[in-house]
Design a protein around this motif. Sequence first.
Motif, mmCIF file in Angstrom:
data_model
loop_
_atom_site.group_PDB
_atom_site.id
_atom_site.type_symbol
_atom_site.label_atom_id
_atom_site.label_comp_id
_atom_site.label_asym_id
_atom_site.label_seq_id
_atom_site.Cartn_x
_atom_site.Cartn_y
_atom_site.Cartn_z
ATOM 1 N N ILE A 166 0.831 -1.221 0.000
ATOM 2 C CA ILE A 166 0.000 0.000 0.000
ATOM 3 C C ILE A 166 0.862 1.268 0.000
ATOM 4 O O ILE A 166 0.393 2.346 0.342
ATOM 5 N N ARG A 167 2.111 1.120 -0.382
ATOM 6 C CA ARG A 167 2.982 2.288 -0.362
ATOM 7 C C ARG A 167 2.420 3.481 -1.144
ATOM 8 O O ARG A 167 2.462 4.612 -0.658
ATOM 9 N N PHE A 186 0.171 8.981 -0.880
ATOM 10 C CA PHE A 186 -0.953 9.899 -1.104
ATOM 11 C C PHE A 186 -1.401 10.542 0.204
ATOM 12 O O PHE A 186 -1.547 11.760 0.298
ATOM 13 N N THR A 187 -1.604 9.717 1.257
ATOM 14 C CA THR A 187 -2.090 10.295 2.518
ATOM 15 C C THR A 187 -1.061 11.233 3.131
ATOM 16 O O THR A 187 -1.424 12.247 3.726
ATOM 17 N N VAL A 188 0.202 10.898 2.960
ATOM 18 C CA VAL A 188 1.231 11.786 3.513
ATOM 19 C C VAL A 188 1.204 13.140 2.793
ATOM 20 O O VAL A 188 1.278 14.199 3.425
ATOM 21 N N VAL A 219 8.947 8.520 2.842
ATOM 22 C CA VAL A 219 7.922 7.498 2.691
ATOM 23 C C VAL A 219 8.286 6.491 1.606
ATOM 24 O O VAL A 219 7.917 5.333 1.670
ATOM 25 N N ARG A 220 9.049 6.959 0.612
ATOM 26 C CA ARG A 220 9.399 6.094 -0.505
ATOM 27 C C ARG A 220 10.130 4.847 -0.033
ATOM 28 O O ARG A 220 10.119 3.816 -0.660
ATOM 29 N N ARG A 221 10.793 4.965 1.113
ATOM 30 C CA ARG A 221 11.605 3.839 1.583
ATOM 31 C C ARG A 221 10.804 2.819 2.358
ATOM 32 O O ARG A 221 11.337 1.798 2.758
ATOM 33 N N ILE A 222 9.540 3.139 2.643
ATOM 34 C CA ILE A 222 8.772 2.234 3.496
ATOM 35 C C ILE A 222 8.780 0.823 2.936
ATOM 36 O O ILE A 222 8.388 0.595 1.786
ATOM 37 N N GLY A 223 9.217 -0.107 3.712
ATOM 38 C CA GLY A 223 9.173 -1.517 3.349
ATOM 39 C C GLY A 223 9.945 -1.850 2.086
ATOM 40 O O GLY A 223 9.770 -2.913 1.513
#
Lengths: 450, 326
Positions: free
Chosen positions: B239-240, B245-247, B319-323
């Motif tokens: 769901i990255r 988007f939400t960020v 956020v791009r790095r999430i997971g």
Amino acid sequence: MIKNMRRGRMLAVASVMTAALGVTAACSSGDTSGSTGSSSSSSAAPAEKITLTLQTFGGGTNFGYKAAVEKWNADHPNVQVKYNNLTDSFENVYWPQMLQWLQSGTGAGDVVGIDEGGMGLAKARPQFFTDLGQYGLQSRQSDFPAWKWENGINTEGKLFALGTDVGGMSICYRSDLFKKAGLPTDRDEVSKLWGGGWDAFVKAGQDFQAKVKDAKFVDSINTIYNVVLSQESAKNGNVTYFDKNQQLIVDKNPAVKSAFDFSEKISKAGLTAKMQNFTDPWNTGFVKSQFATLGCPGWMLGVVSGTAGDKFKGKWDVATVPGGGGNWGGSWLAVPKQSKHPKEAAELASYLTSPEAQLLAFKEGGNLPSTIPAQDNPDLQSATNEYFGNAPIGKIFGPSIKSLQPTFLGEKHAQVKREVEQVLTGMDQGSVPYDQAWQKFVEAGQKAAG
Amino acid sequence: MSVHLHTQRADPAPPPHRPGRRRSRPTSRLWSQLDLKAAPYFLISPYFVLFAIFGLFPLVFTLWVSLQDYGLAGGDATFTGLENYSKLLADADFWNAVVNTVGIFVLATVPQLVLALLLANALNKRLRGRLFFRLGVLLPLVTSVVAVAIVFTQLYGRDFGLFNWLLGHVGVDHNIDWQSSKWSSWTAIATMVDWRWTGYNAIIYLAGMQTIPRDLYEAASIDGASPRKQFWSITLPMIRPTIIFTVFVSTIGGLTLFAEPVMFASNRMDGGTTGQFQTIAMYIVEQGFRNFDYGYAAAAAWLLFLLILLGVGINYTFVRRIGGSR
């Protein structure tokens, strides 16, 4: 002079009489400018109804125009008035909003109230307001003391505003709380209690606070500050933040410094409820009995009765103010240029500032009349206020109102007042340390004026 | 569309039995060409026209105003170049507003998005009355911001507020004046924001989670991955785009925060006695519509715009790095 006066009244009467005719004329011209008129024969059609919006500010009963407007609406079926009190707060909400409306050319009412603090700016912006002289209102001059009249004349020399009320000064107090604290409750004795001046007032406050824990002696630091400022400025050339050349003197005027020092003293003594006047917590404070006294210019009586409500009827009383008379507050009515019915609006402004309507407002909210005939009226001199335990407010305010001195307020007065009082409140509530407060106070004033 | 087909078919073999129409053919051809090329643009133009009038024009006009000494209440305008900007960058009150805005944003957004993620994960499980809960978390969004702010301002009242009353029961006997210091006012405002927006973000995350194929989880289960491991290794990376988007949306919303702090300050623009919680948006309104310094306010608005771009950029790289490389 007398002749002049009489002619003036005749004119006023005549213009009121012709108001109805004026309506017809205004409406027919409205029809031609594009609205969907019902029929082509304008003379046969009944006069169309117009609605004038009256915009005011203030807490409680504010301008006290309810009865006066009802009377006007009954007498003028074709010119109905919508009386709209917009907000409690003049400097923070009403005036900025009003200026925005005046600037954008839409939104302002047909008749608008302006507090003394906004008059400096209003005078310097003749483009915003209708010249009332063209509707024959020069004739009202004889009704007013010179200063009240002259403040309604703008920088182009045109009459744009008529005076409503004047300040005057007293202290409102809660006799039931005074009783609880073992202080005298009778208004003459209370007046005597702090008859020695503000130090005696502070002493009384300390005695009060020693006995009563769940209420404070004084409502807010900025109410008491304004009371003292109005008294001090009367001793210092009747100026506050600006001198008569519009130069900022917040740091130099001894009146401001004395009022500040006294506020600091009363805050340090822990006598304030740490609120800011004309805010929600302050309004709540009336209902929850959070404070026992409040500086009361005439118009404040209506704020108290209107905000505290019937539950506290007879518990509030009025005593004389320590430290002599002062003139805090008092307003004017003006007709914005954007009004679509300037003639009728001018009539309305003239009516609402007439001695008759001013006496109605006095009865309703305690707003002290600014016209000489109303001030001389025997009803005023003998008036009592039921809400305040039938206090003889005519006797308390009556003698002083004719000798009130006008305070000169600069073009940017409202802005400076707003900012410096914010520092005062901050000092009282603890976010501005006492030893930095005066410096911050001056800086805030300079920033707001610059 | 039918016209389109018609021209396609007509071109290779013009029907010979319509000589009378020949003269008008070039125009009809032009029309169909226009129809073909211009119609789509015409059809989507309302958005762009409206954007140009209500979005682009104010943006450019604000830039123009920001280069002037532009008094609002009947004052005059004089061109001053970048003076407003240089004055602003040296204005301690402006930086105070920037710090407040960023502070409240961090204090509000981080817990909000984390909470939304956990909430969405829970709602994504099979549970009784799922629809009820899903709608339930969205309910606060239906309330108006001002109503939320008024109610919360009362709850945070100094003398008669619910929170001070509750705190009184756990041993805090001194009534907190929530407006009077930075940390308390920021907390109060952050809770208002979170109360309203957490559910909204949770629903968006939930929508994102539902697009993840079930067999991924089934495969992971067979391989022995714990639910926690599944969350970190499947749910989050999948769901990255939704998180990004939400960020973005929260960053824009957080940096333009206005209604809550204004209501919290009894309708004033100065955000507390020393500007403890004055946000940039409030500062702009104060300068423009309280002090009538329109040019200065316009410059502040442009700086806010740049700040938002910066904020969105920074958050994107985070956020791009999430997971990602896990």
